[in-house]
Design a protein around this motif. Structure first.
Motif, PDB file in Angstrom:
ATOM      1  N   LEU A  54     -13.286  -0.412  69.210  1.00  2.97           N
ATOM      2  CA  LEU A  54     -13.269  -0.647  67.824  1.00  2.97           C
ATOM      3  C   LEU A  54     -12.568  -1.054  67.068  1.00  2.97           C
ATOM      4  O   LEU A  54     -12.387  -1.510  66.226  1.00  2.97           O
ATOM      5  CB  LEU A  54     -14.148   0.709  67.442  1.00  2.97           C
ATOM      6  CG  LEU A  54     -15.958  -0.719  67.826  1.00  2.97           C
ATOM      7  CD1 LEU A  54     -16.966   0.556  67.811  1.00  2.97           C
ATOM      8  CD2 LEU A  54     -16.739  -1.282  66.994  1.00  2.97           C
ATOM      9  N   TYR A  55     -11.414  -0.093  67.404  1.00  5.17           N
ATOM     10  CA  TYR A  55     -10.267   0.442  66.759  1.00  5.17           C
ATOM     11  C   TYR A  55      -8.904   0.271  67.009  1.00  5.17           C
ATOM     12  O   TYR A  55      -8.794   0.248  68.487  1.00  5.17           O
ATOM     13  CB  TYR A  55     -10.054   1.804  66.129  1.00  5.17           C
ATOM     14  CG  TYR A  55     -11.240   2.117  64.988  1.00  5.17           C
ATOM     15  CD1 TYR A  55     -11.291   2.169  64.046  1.00  5.17           C
ATOM     16  CD2 TYR A  55     -12.781   2.903  66.152  1.00  5.17           C
ATOM     17  CE1 TYR A  55     -13.308   2.319  63.495  1.00  5.17           C
ATOM     18  CE2 TYR A  55     -14.243   2.882  65.414  1.00  5.17           C
ATOM     19  CZ  TYR A  55     -13.852   3.222  64.109  1.00  5.17           C
ATOM     20  OH  TYR A  55     -15.194   3.167  63.489  1.00  5.17           O
ATOM     21  N   PRO A  56      -8.061   0.042  66.334  1.00  4.26           N
ATOM     22  CA  PRO A  56      -8.304  -0.850  64.987  1.00  4.26           C
ATOM     23  C   PRO A  56      -8.288  -2.152  64.764  1.00  4.26           C
ATOM     24  O   PRO A  56      -8.420  -2.907  65.918  1.00  4.26           O
ATOM     25  CB  PRO A  56      -6.979  -1.005  65.328  1.00  4.26           C
ATOM     26  CG  PRO A  56      -6.038  -0.768  66.070  1.00  4.26           C
ATOM     27  CD  PRO A  56      -6.920  -0.798  66.929  1.00  4.26           C
ATOM     28  N   ALA A  57      -9.438  -2.260  63.630  1.00  2.00           N
ATOM     29  CA  ALA A  57      -9.749  -3.192  63.698  1.00  2.00           C
ATOM     30  C   ALA A  57      -9.067  -4.457  62.952  1.00  2.00           C
ATOM     31  O   ALA A  57      -7.919  -3.998  62.483  1.00  2.00           O
ATOM     32  CB  ALA A  57     -11.139  -3.150  62.352  1.00  2.00           C
ATOM     33  N   LYS A  58      -9.355  -5.758  62.888  1.00  2.00           N
ATOM     34  CA  LYS A  58      -8.240  -6.630  62.631  1.00  2.00           C
ATOM     35  C   LYS A  58      -8.406  -6.703  60.932  1.00  2.00           C
ATOM     36  O   LYS A  58      -9.332  -6.218  59.863  1.00  2.00           O
ATOM     37  CB  LYS A  58      -8.809  -7.856  62.611  1.00  2.00           C
ATOM     38  CG  LYS A  58      -8.059  -9.472  62.649  1.00  2.00           C
ATOM     39  CD  LYS A  58      -8.553 -10.432  63.315  1.00  2.00           C
ATOM     40  CE  LYS A  58      -7.947 -11.418  63.101  1.00  2.00           C
ATOM     41  NZ  LYS A  58      -7.392 -12.595  61.595  1.00  2.00           N
ATOM     42  N   ARG A  59      -7.055  -6.396  60.264  1.00  4.26           N
ATOM     43  CA  ARG A  59      -6.817  -6.544  58.563  1.00  4.26           C
ATOM     44  C   ARG A  59      -7.623  -7.670  58.187  1.00  4.26           C
ATOM     45  O   ARG A  59      -7.389  -8.751  58.287  1.00  4.26           O
ATOM     46  CB  ARG A  59      -5.383  -5.877  57.957  1.00  4.26           C
ATOM     47  CG  ARG A  59      -5.886  -6.159  57.055  1.00  4.26           C
ATOM     48  CD  ARG A  59      -4.730  -4.731  56.674  1.00  4.26           C
ATOM     49  NE  ARG A  59      -3.586  -3.789  57.123  1.00  4.26           N
ATOM     50  CZ  ARG A  59      -2.674  -2.747  57.087  1.00  4.26           C
ATOM     51  NH1 ARG A  59      -2.111  -3.681  55.970  1.00  4.26           N
ATOM     52  NH2 ARG A  59      -3.082  -1.576  57.577  1.00  4.26           N
ATOM     53  N   SER A  60      -8.232  -7.388  57.042  1.00  2.00           N
ATOM     54  CA  SER A  60      -9.029  -8.858  56.290  1.00  2.00           C
ATOM     55  C   SER A  60      -7.781  -9.818  55.673  1.00  2.00           C
ATOM     56  O   SER A  60      -6.715  -9.061  55.254  1.00  2.00           O
ATOM     57  CB  SER A  60     -10.219  -7.809  55.028  1.00  2.00           C
ATOM     58  OG  SER A  60      -9.970  -8.752  54.271  1.00  2.00           O
ATOM     59  N   GLY A  61      -7.722 -10.798  56.047  1.00  2.74           N
ATOM     60  CA  GLY A  61      -6.493 -11.435  54.705  1.00  2.74           C
ATOM     61  C   GLY A  61      -6.817 -11.331  53.307  1.00  2.74           C
ATOM     62  O   GLY A  61      -5.910 -11.212  52.858  1.00  2.74           O
ATOM     63  N   ILE A  62      -7.729 -11.257  52.941  1.00  2.00           N
ATOM     64  CA  ILE A  62      -8.388 -11.620  51.454  1.00  2.00           C
ATOM     65  C   ILE A  62      -8.414 -10.519  51.001  1.00  2.00           C
ATOM     66  O   ILE A  62      -7.772 -10.242  49.685  1.00  2.00           O
ATOM     67  CB  ILE A  62      -9.719 -11.771  51.299  1.00  2.00           C
ATOM     68  CG1 ILE A  62     -10.268 -12.890  52.172  1.00  2.00           C
ATOM     69  CG2 ILE A  62      -9.794 -11.526  49.902  1.00  2.00           C
ATOM     70  CD1 ILE A  62     -11.653 -13.462  52.227  1.00  2.00           C
ATOM     71  N   HIS A  63      -8.173  -8.685  51.785  1.00  3.28           N
ATOM     72  CA  HIS A  63      -8.449  -7.779  51.376  1.00  3.28           C
ATOM     73  C   HIS A  63      -6.857  -6.903  51.891  1.00  3.28           C
ATOM     74  O   HIS A  63      -6.857  -5.555  52.201  1.00  3.28           O
ATOM     75  CB  HIS A  63      -9.362  -6.745  51.307  1.00  3.28           C
ATOM     76  CG  HIS A  63     -10.447  -7.462  50.886  1.00  3.28           C
ATOM     77  ND1 HIS A  63     -11.799  -6.763  50.078  1.00  3.28           N
ATOM     78  CD2 HIS A  63     -11.683  -7.987  51.352  1.00  3.28           C
ATOM     79  CE1 HIS A  63     -11.912  -8.274  49.396  1.00  3.28           C
ATOM     80  NE2 HIS A  63     -13.093  -8.652  50.402  1.00  3.28           N
ATOM     81  N   ASN A  64      -5.944  -7.629  51.538  1.00  4.57           N
ATOM     82  CA  ASN A  64      -5.031  -7.165  51.910  1.00  4.57           C
ATOM     83  C   ASN A  64      -3.415  -7.384  51.119  1.00  4.57           C
ATOM     84  O   ASN A  64      -2.608  -7.924  51.151  1.00  4.57           O
ATOM     85  CB  ASN A  64      -4.491  -7.467  53.593  1.00  4.57           C
ATOM     86  CG  ASN A  64      -3.039  -7.067  54.485  1.00  4.57           C
ATOM     87  OD1 ASN A  64      -2.785  -6.046  53.762  1.00  4.57           O
ATOM     88  ND2 ASN A  64      -2.629  -8.016  54.867  1.00  4.57           N
ATOM     89  N   PRO A  65      -3.208  -6.840  50.040  1.00  7.42           N
ATOM     90  CA  PRO A  65      -2.629  -7.152  48.984  1.00  7.42           C
ATOM     91  C   PRO A  65      -1.147  -6.961  49.359  1.00  7.42           C
ATOM     92  O   PRO A  65      -0.275  -6.906  48.470  1.00  7.42           O
ATOM     93  CB  PRO A  65      -2.825  -6.671  47.747  1.00  7.42           C
ATOM     94  CG  PRO A  65      -4.279  -5.262  48.424  1.00  7.42           C
ATOM     95  CD  PRO A  65      -4.647  -5.852  49.900  1.00  7.42           C
ATOM     96  N   GLY A  66      -1.247  -6.330  50.563  1.00  7.02           N
ATOM     97  CA  GLY A  66       0.716  -5.573  50.810  1.00  7.02           C
ATOM     98  C   GLY A  66       1.222  -4.425  49.980  1.00  7.02           C
ATOM     99  O   GLY A  66       2.581  -4.042  49.462  1.00  7.02           O
ATOM    100  N   TRP A  67       0.088  -3.242  49.297  1.00  4.20           N
ATOM    101  CA  TRP A  67       0.464  -2.619  48.523  1.00  4.20           C
ATOM    102  C   TRP A  67       0.717  -1.474  49.175  1.00  4.20           C
ATOM    103  O   TRP A  67       0.735  -1.156  50.849  1.00  4.20           O
ATOM    104  CB  TRP A  67      -0.923  -1.615  47.822  1.00  4.20           C
ATOM    105  CG  TRP A  67      -1.751  -2.866  47.041  1.00  4.20           C
ATOM    106  CD1 TRP A  67      -0.963  -3.886  45.788  1.00  4.20           C
ATOM    107  CD2 TRP A  67      -2.670  -2.445  46.359  1.00  4.20           C
ATOM    108  NE1 TRP A  67      -1.627  -4.086  45.254  1.00  4.20           N
ATOM    109  CE2 TRP A  67      -3.062  -3.553  45.143  1.00  4.20           C
ATOM    110  CE3 TRP A  67      -3.996  -2.122  47.189  1.00  4.20           C
ATOM    111  CZ2 TRP A  67      -4.117  -3.958  45.184  1.00  4.20           C
ATOM    112  CZ3 TRP A  67      -5.209  -2.168  46.620  1.00  4.20           C
ATOM    113  CH2 TRP A  67      -5.458  -3.646  45.731  1.00  4.20           C
ATOM    114  N   ARG A  68       2.024  -0.359  48.872  1.00  3.39           N
ATOM    115  CA  ARG A  68       1.755   0.839  49.701  1.00  3.39           C
ATOM    116  C   ARG A  68       1.201   1.694  50.333  1.00  3.39           C
ATOM    117  O   ARG A  68       0.544   1.559  49.038  1.00  3.39           O
ATOM    118  CB  ARG A  68       2.780   1.558  49.125  1.00  3.39           C
ATOM    119  CG  ARG A  68       4.134   2.570  49.852  1.00  3.39           C
ATOM    120  CD  ARG A  68       4.954   4.083  48.669  1.00  3.39           C
ATOM    121  NE  ARG A  68       3.777   4.553  47.779  1.00  3.39           N
ATOM    122  CZ  ARG A  68       3.228   5.503  48.103  1.00  3.39           C
ATOM    123  NH1 ARG A  68       3.745   5.772  49.522  1.00  3.39           N
ATOM    124  NH2 ARG A  68       2.629   6.222  48.134  1.00  3.39           N
TER     125      ARG A  68
END
Ligand code: MTE
Length: 310
Positions: A54-68
Protein backbone atom coordinates in the motif's frame (compact mmCIF):
# COMPACT_ATOMS: atom_id res chain seq x y z
CA UNK A 1 11.52 -41.32 59.55
CA UNK A 2 12.15 -45.00 58.81
CA UNK A 3 8.96 -45.59 56.81
CA UNK A 4 9.57 -42.75 54.42
CA UNK A 5 10.56 -44.25 51.08
CA UNK A 6 13.03 -42.07 49.38
CA UNK A 7 12.01 -41.26 45.80
CA UNK A 8 14.18 -40.44 42.84
CA UNK A 9 14.08 -36.88 41.49
CA UNK A 10 12.15 -37.99 38.45
CA UNK A 11 9.29 -39.46 40.56
CA UNK A 12 5.87 -38.45 39.15
CA UNK A 13 2.75 -39.31 41.16
CA UNK A 14 0.21 -41.53 39.37
CA UNK A 15 -2.32 -38.71 39.38
CA UNK A 16 0.05 -36.70 37.21
CA UNK A 17 0.78 -39.45 34.69
CA UNK A 18 -0.90 -38.64 31.40
CA UNK A 19 -3.03 -41.50 30.03
CA UNK A 20 -1.87 -42.61 26.57
CA UNK A 21 -4.92 -41.32 24.65
CA UNK A 22 -4.60 -37.88 26.23
CA UNK A 23 -0.90 -37.89 25.47
CA UNK A 24 -1.59 -38.72 21.84
CA UNK A 25 -4.24 -35.99 21.63
CA UNK A 26 -1.75 -33.60 23.11
CA UNK A 27 0.82 -34.53 20.48
CA UNK A 28 -1.80 -33.91 17.81
CA UNK A 29 -2.63 -30.65 19.52
CA UNK A 30 1.00 -29.59 19.65
CA UNK A 31 1.41 -30.47 15.99
CA UNK A 32 -1.65 -28.36 15.19
CA UNK A 33 -0.46 -25.60 17.50
CA UNK A 34 2.88 -25.63 15.72
CA UNK A 35 1.04 -25.38 12.47
CA UNK A 36 -1.20 -22.62 13.81
CA UNK A 37 1.83 -20.81 15.19
CA UNK A 38 3.42 -20.98 11.77
CA UNK A 39 0.10 -19.90 10.22
CA UNK A 40 -0.05 -16.91 12.60
CA UNK A 41 3.51 -15.95 11.69
CA UNK A 42 2.69 -16.35 8.03
CA UNK A 43 -0.42 -14.19 8.34
CA UNK A 44 1.64 -11.55 10.18
CA UNK A 45 4.19 -11.65 7.38
CA UNK A 46 1.41 -11.45 4.81
CA UNK A 47 -0.09 -8.45 6.63
CA UNK A 48 3.27 -6.73 6.58
CA UNK A 49 3.62 -7.55 2.90
CA UNK A 50 0.06 -6.32 2.21
CA UNK A 51 0.85 -3.12 4.10
CA UNK A 52 4.07 -2.76 2.13
CA UNK A 53 2.14 -3.01 -1.10
CA UNK A 54 0.00 0.00 0.00
CA UNK A 55 3.00 2.32 0.56
CA UNK A 56 4.18 4.55 -0.86
CA UNK A 57 0.91 5.51 -2.53
CA UNK A 58 0.89 7.56 -5.70
CA UNK A 59 1.20 11.29 -5.00
CA UNK A 60 -1.87 13.24 -6.11
CA UNK A 61 -1.26 15.57 -9.03
CA UNK A 62 -3.62 18.19 -7.59
CA UNK A 63 -2.35 18.15 -4.01
CA UNK A 64 1.33 18.24 -4.84
CA UNK A 65 2.22 21.92 -4.81
CA UNK A 66 6.00 21.47 -4.79
CA UNK A 67 6.36 22.92 -1.29
CA UNK A 68 9.43 22.09 0.78
CA UNK A 69 8.49 19.20 3.07
CA UNK A 70 9.17 19.36 6.78
CA UNK A 71 12.04 17.13 7.81
CA UNK A 72 10.51 13.68 8.48
CA UNK A 73 12.49 13.13 11.67
CA UNK A 74 11.10 16.38 13.13
CA UNK A 75 7.50 15.77 11.99
CA UNK A 76 7.53 12.32 13.61
CA UNK A 77 9.21 13.28 16.86
CA UNK A 78 7.53 16.60 17.78
CA UNK A 79 3.95 15.57 18.51
CA UNK A 80 0.81 16.51 20.36
CA UNK A 81 -0.80 13.33 21.68
CA UNK A 82 -2.00 14.00 25.21
CA UNK A 83 -3.06 10.40 25.80
CA UNK A 84 0.69 9.72 26.16
CA UNK A 85 2.23 12.93 27.46
CA UNK A 86 1.93 16.69 27.11
CA UNK A 87 5.67 16.82 26.34
CA UNK A 88 5.88 16.99 22.54
CA UNK A 89 9.31 15.42 22.17
CA UNK A 90 8.41 12.66 24.65
CA UNK A 91 5.42 11.08 22.85
CA UNK A 92 7.42 8.77 20.61
CA UNK A 93 9.18 7.21 23.61
CA UNK A 94 5.89 6.41 25.38
CA UNK A 95 3.92 4.69 22.60
CA UNK A 96 5.69 1.32 22.94
CA UNK A 97 2.79 -0.44 24.69
CA UNK A 98 0.16 1.06 22.39
CA UNK A 99 -1.20 -1.84 20.34
CA UNK A 100 -2.45 -0.62 16.95
CA UNK A 101 -2.92 -3.97 15.21
CA UNK A 102 -5.48 -5.45 14.85
CA UNK A 103 -7.61 -2.29 14.80
CA UNK A 104 -11.26 -1.83 13.96
CA UNK A 105 -13.01 1.41 13.02
CA UNK A 106 -16.79 1.57 13.36
CA UNK A 107 -18.68 3.87 11.02
CA UNK A 108 -22.29 4.24 12.11
CA UNK A 109 -25.01 6.42 13.57
CA UNK A 110 -27.48 8.07 11.21
CA UNK A 111 -26.72 6.12 8.05
CA UNK A 112 -28.25 3.31 6.00
CA UNK A 113 -25.27 0.97 6.00
CA UNK A 114 -23.25 1.09 9.23
CA UNK A 115 -20.10 -1.02 9.04
CA UNK A 116 -16.85 -1.94 10.79
CA UNK A 117 -13.57 -1.95 8.95
CA UNK A 118 -10.05 -3.13 9.59
CA UNK A 119 -7.56 -0.51 8.51
CA UNK A 120 -5.79 -2.42 5.72
CA UNK A 121 -9.07 -3.71 4.27
CA UNK A 122 -10.48 -0.19 4.33
CA UNK A 123 -7.33 1.28 2.74
CA UNK A 124 -7.57 -1.28 -0.04
CA UNK A 125 -11.28 -0.65 -0.62
CA UNK A 126 -10.93 3.11 -0.66
CA UNK A 127 -7.61 3.27 -2.51
CA UNK A 128 -4.77 5.38 -1.09
CA UNK A 129 -3.15 8.51 -2.46
CA UNK A 130 -0.54 10.90 -1.11
CA UNK A 131 -1.34 14.58 -0.61
CA UNK A 132 0.98 17.33 0.57
CA UNK A 133 -0.80 19.64 3.03
CA UNK A 134 0.17 22.51 5.30
CA UNK A 135 -0.67 21.67 8.92
CA UNK A 136 -1.08 24.49 11.48
CA UNK A 137 -1.28 23.87 15.23
CA UNK A 138 -3.23 26.30 17.43
CA UNK A 139 0.04 26.75 19.37
CA UNK A 140 1.43 28.71 16.38
CA UNK A 141 3.77 26.12 14.88
CA UNK A 142 3.33 24.45 11.51
CA UNK A 143 4.67 21.77 9.22
CA UNK A 144 4.23 20.61 5.63
CA UNK A 145 3.55 16.91 5.39
CA UNK A 146 2.89 14.25 2.75
CA UNK A 147 -0.15 12.40 4.15
CA UNK A 148 -1.37 9.09 2.72
CA UNK A 149 -5.07 8.33 2.82
CA UNK A 150 -8.35 9.03 1.09
CA UNK A 151 -11.14 11.63 1.26
CA UNK A 152 -13.49 11.08 4.22
CA UNK A 153 -16.38 11.80 1.81
CA UNK A 154 -15.65 8.55 -0.02
CA UNK A 155 -16.10 6.54 3.19
CA UNK A 156 -19.20 8.48 4.27
CA UNK A 157 -20.85 7.94 0.89
CA UNK A 158 -20.28 4.20 1.32
CA UNK A 159 -22.34 4.09 4.55
CA UNK A 160 -25.04 6.33 3.03
CA UNK A 161 -25.76 9.15 5.52
CA UNK A 162 -29.43 9.77 6.33
CA UNK A 163 -30.75 13.30 5.65
CA UNK A 164 -31.00 14.02 9.39
CA UNK A 165 -27.22 13.53 9.84
CA UNK A 166 -25.83 17.08 10.37
CA UNK A 167 -22.49 16.41 12.07
CA UNK A 168 -19.79 13.75 12.20
CA UNK A 169 -18.35 12.74 15.57
CA UNK A 170 -14.91 11.12 15.81
CA UNK A 171 -13.59 9.26 18.85
CA UNK A 172 -10.02 8.17 19.68
CA UNK A 173 -9.23 4.84 21.34
CA UNK A 174 -9.15 4.95 25.12
CA UNK A 175 -6.75 2.33 26.49
CA UNK A 176 -5.66 3.25 29.99
CA UNK A 177 -3.10 0.43 30.21
CA UNK A 178 -1.41 1.51 27.00
CA UNK A 179 -1.73 5.28 27.25
CA UNK A 180 0.21 6.60 30.25
CA UNK A 181 -0.96 10.19 29.76
CA UNK A 182 -4.65 9.63 30.48
CA UNK A 183 -3.97 8.72 34.10
CA UNK A 184 -1.93 11.89 34.55
CA UNK A 185 -4.82 14.01 33.29
CA UNK A 186 -7.76 12.49 35.19
CA UNK A 187 -9.92 15.61 34.79
CA UNK A 188 -9.83 15.52 30.99
CA UNK A 189 -13.08 14.32 29.41
CA UNK A 190 -11.60 11.24 27.73
CA UNK A 191 -11.86 9.73 25.20
CA UNK A 192 -10.52 12.45 22.87
CA UNK A 193 -13.50 13.44 20.75
CA UNK A 194 -13.75 15.75 17.76
CA UNK A 195 -16.39 16.74 15.25
CA UNK A 196 -17.12 18.39 11.94
CA UNK A 197 -20.21 19.74 10.26
CA UNK A 198 -21.48 17.44 7.53
CA UNK A 199 -20.42 19.84 4.73
CA UNK A 200 -16.92 20.13 6.26
CA UNK A 201 -16.66 16.35 6.54
CA UNK A 202 -17.77 15.93 2.92
CA UNK A 203 -15.25 18.51 1.62
CA UNK A 204 -12.66 16.89 -0.60
CA UNK A 205 -9.74 18.27 1.46
CA UNK A 206 -10.85 16.39 4.60
CA UNK A 207 -8.80 13.23 4.68
CA UNK A 208 -8.80 9.91 6.47
CA UNK A 209 -5.07 9.33 6.94
CA UNK A 210 -3.23 6.04 7.38
CA UNK A 211 0.29 7.03 6.37
CA UNK A 212 2.90 9.75 6.35
CA UNK A 213 6.11 10.19 4.29
CA UNK A 214 5.21 7.16 2.17
CA UNK A 215 4.93 4.78 5.17
CA UNK A 216 2.20 3.64 7.56
CA UNK A 217 1.56 6.24 10.31
CA UNK A 218 3.92 5.97 13.27
CA UNK A 219 2.04 5.55 16.55
CA UNK A 220 3.01 9.04 17.74
CA UNK A 221 1.35 10.56 14.65
CA UNK A 222 -1.94 8.73 15.24
CA UNK A 223 -1.55 5.16 13.99
CA UNK A 224 -3.22 3.36 12.49
CA UNK A 225 -5.85 5.84 11.28
CA UNK A 226 -6.61 9.52 11.89
CA UNK A 227 -8.34 12.51 10.36
CA UNK A 228 -6.60 15.53 8.79
CA UNK A 229 -8.47 18.80 8.17
CA UNK A 230 -5.85 21.23 6.80
CA UNK A 231 -7.80 24.51 7.09
CA UNK A 232 -8.53 24.06 10.81
CA UNK A 233 -6.23 24.14 13.83
CA UNK A 234 -4.39 20.87 14.36
CA UNK A 235 -6.48 19.66 17.31
CA UNK A 236 -9.39 19.03 14.93
CA UNK A 237 -7.15 16.42 13.22
CA UNK A 238 -7.96 13.65 15.68
CA UNK A 239 -5.61 10.65 16.01
CA UNK A 240 -6.02 6.87 16.39
CA UNK A 241 -9.76 6.83 15.81
CA UNK A 242 -12.03 3.89 16.63
CA UNK A 243 -15.37 5.44 15.75
CA UNK A 244 -16.90 7.75 13.15
CA UNK A 245 -20.54 8.48 13.92
CA UNK A 246 -23.10 10.45 11.94
CA UNK A 247 -25.15 12.49 14.41
CA UNK A 248 -27.88 15.10 14.54
CA UNK A 249 -26.54 17.38 17.28
CA UNK A 250 -23.18 19.14 17.32
CA UNK A 251 -20.87 16.83 19.31
CA UNK A 252 -19.06 18.04 22.44
CA UNK A 253 -15.34 17.90 21.72
CA UNK A 254 -12.63 17.34 24.34
CA UNK A 255 -11.04 20.76 23.86
CA UNK A 256 -14.30 22.64 23.66
CA UNK A 257 -15.45 21.00 26.90
CA UNK A 258 -12.20 22.02 28.61
CA UNK A 259 -12.06 25.60 27.34
CA UNK A 260 -14.79 26.78 24.95
CA UNK A 261 -13.40 30.31 24.49
CA UNK A 262 -9.97 29.04 23.51
CA UNK A 263 -10.97 25.98 21.46
CA UNK A 264 -14.43 26.41 19.94
CA UNK A 265 -16.02 23.74 17.76
CA UNK A 266 -15.37 25.45 14.41
CA UNK A 267 -11.70 26.40 14.90
CA UNK A 268 -10.78 27.47 11.38
CA UNK A 269 -7.31 28.99 11.05
CA UNK A 270 -8.05 32.73 11.41
CA UNK A 271 -4.85 34.81 11.73
CA UNK A 272 -6.78 37.97 12.62
CA UNK A 273 -8.49 36.33 15.61
CA UNK A 274 -5.96 35.96 18.44
CA UNK A 275 -6.08 33.05 20.82
CA UNK A 276 -7.00 34.54 24.23
CA UNK A 277 -3.35 34.02 25.31
CA UNK A 278 -1.32 34.64 22.12
CA UNK A 279 -1.45 36.06 18.58
CA UNK A 280 -2.32 33.82 15.64
CA UNK A 281 -0.91 36.24 13.03
CA UNK A 282 2.30 34.26 12.46
CA UNK A 283 3.67 30.79 13.11
CA UNK A 284 6.98 28.99 13.46
CA UNK A 285 8.03 26.33 10.95
CA UNK A 286 8.91 23.38 13.18
CA UNK A 287 12.12 22.23 11.56
CA UNK A 288 13.73 25.50 10.38
CA UNK A 289 12.46 27.75 13.16
CA UNK A 290 11.52 30.35 10.53
CA UNK A 291 8.59 32.66 11.42
CA UNK A 292 6.01 33.18 8.67
CA UNK A 293 2.69 34.92 8.22
CA UNK A 294 -0.37 32.72 8.81
CA UNK A 295 -2.93 32.78 5.99
CA UNK A 296 -6.72 32.69 6.42
CA UNK A 297 -7.93 29.07 6.42
CA UNK A 298 -4.24 28.11 6.52
CA UNK A 299 -3.95 28.99 2.82
CA UNK A 300 -7.01 26.97 1.72
CA UNK A 301 -9.44 29.93 1.46
CA UNK A 302 -10.07 29.39 -2.28
CA UNK A 303 -11.28 25.89 -1.57
CA UNK A 304 -13.21 26.34 1.70
CA UNK A 305 -14.20 29.97 2.35
CA UNK A 306 -17.53 29.38 0.59
CA UNK A 307 -18.53 26.97 3.40
CA UNK A 308 -18.54 29.92 5.80
CA UNK A 309 -20.33 32.61 3.78
CA UNK A 310 -22.75 34.21 6.22
N1 MTE B 1 -5.62 13.47 18.76
C1 MTE B 1 -5.64 12.84 19.96
N2 MTE B 1 -6.34 11.72 20.09
N3 MTE B 1 -4.97 13.35 21.03
C2 MTE B 1 -4.27 14.52 20.95
O1 MTE B 1 -3.68 14.96 21.96
N4 MTE B 1 -3.59 16.42 19.54
C3 MTE B 1 -4.03 17.25 18.43
C4 MTE B 1 -4.17 16.45 17.13
N5 MTE B 1 -4.88 15.23 17.37
C5 MTE B 1 -4.25 15.21 19.70
C6 MTE B 1 -4.92 14.61 18.61
C7 MTE B 1 -3.15 18.40 18.20
S1 MTE B 1 -3.24 19.66 19.34
C8 MTE B 1 -2.33 18.48 17.12
S2 MTE B 1 -1.46 19.91 16.78
C9 MTE B 1 -2.13 17.33 16.21
O2 MTE B 1 -2.86 16.17 16.63
C10 MTE B 1 -0.67 16.97 16.13
O3 MTE B 1 -0.47 15.97 15.15
P1 MTE B 1 1.01 15.43 14.90
O4 MTE B 1 1.57 14.97 16.21
O5 MTE B 1 0.88 14.33 13.89
O6 MTE B 1 1.79 16.61 14.36
Amino acid sequence: MANIISRPDWYIPDSQVTPEHAYRNRRDFLKKAGFLGAAALMSQAMNAQAENSLYPAKRSGIHNPGWRLTDEEVATSYNNFYEFTTRKTGVKDLVGLFNTSPWEVKVGGLCEKPASFDVDGLSRQMGLEERVYHFRCVEAWAMTVPWTGFPLAKLLRKVQPKPEARFVKFVTAFKQDEMPGVVRLPDYPWPYTEGLRMDEAMHDLTMVVTGIYGKPLPKQNGAPIRIVVPWKYGYKSIKSIVSIELVKEQPKTLWETLSPEEYPFESNVEPEVPHPRWSQATHRIVDTGERVRTLPYNGYANQVARLYKK
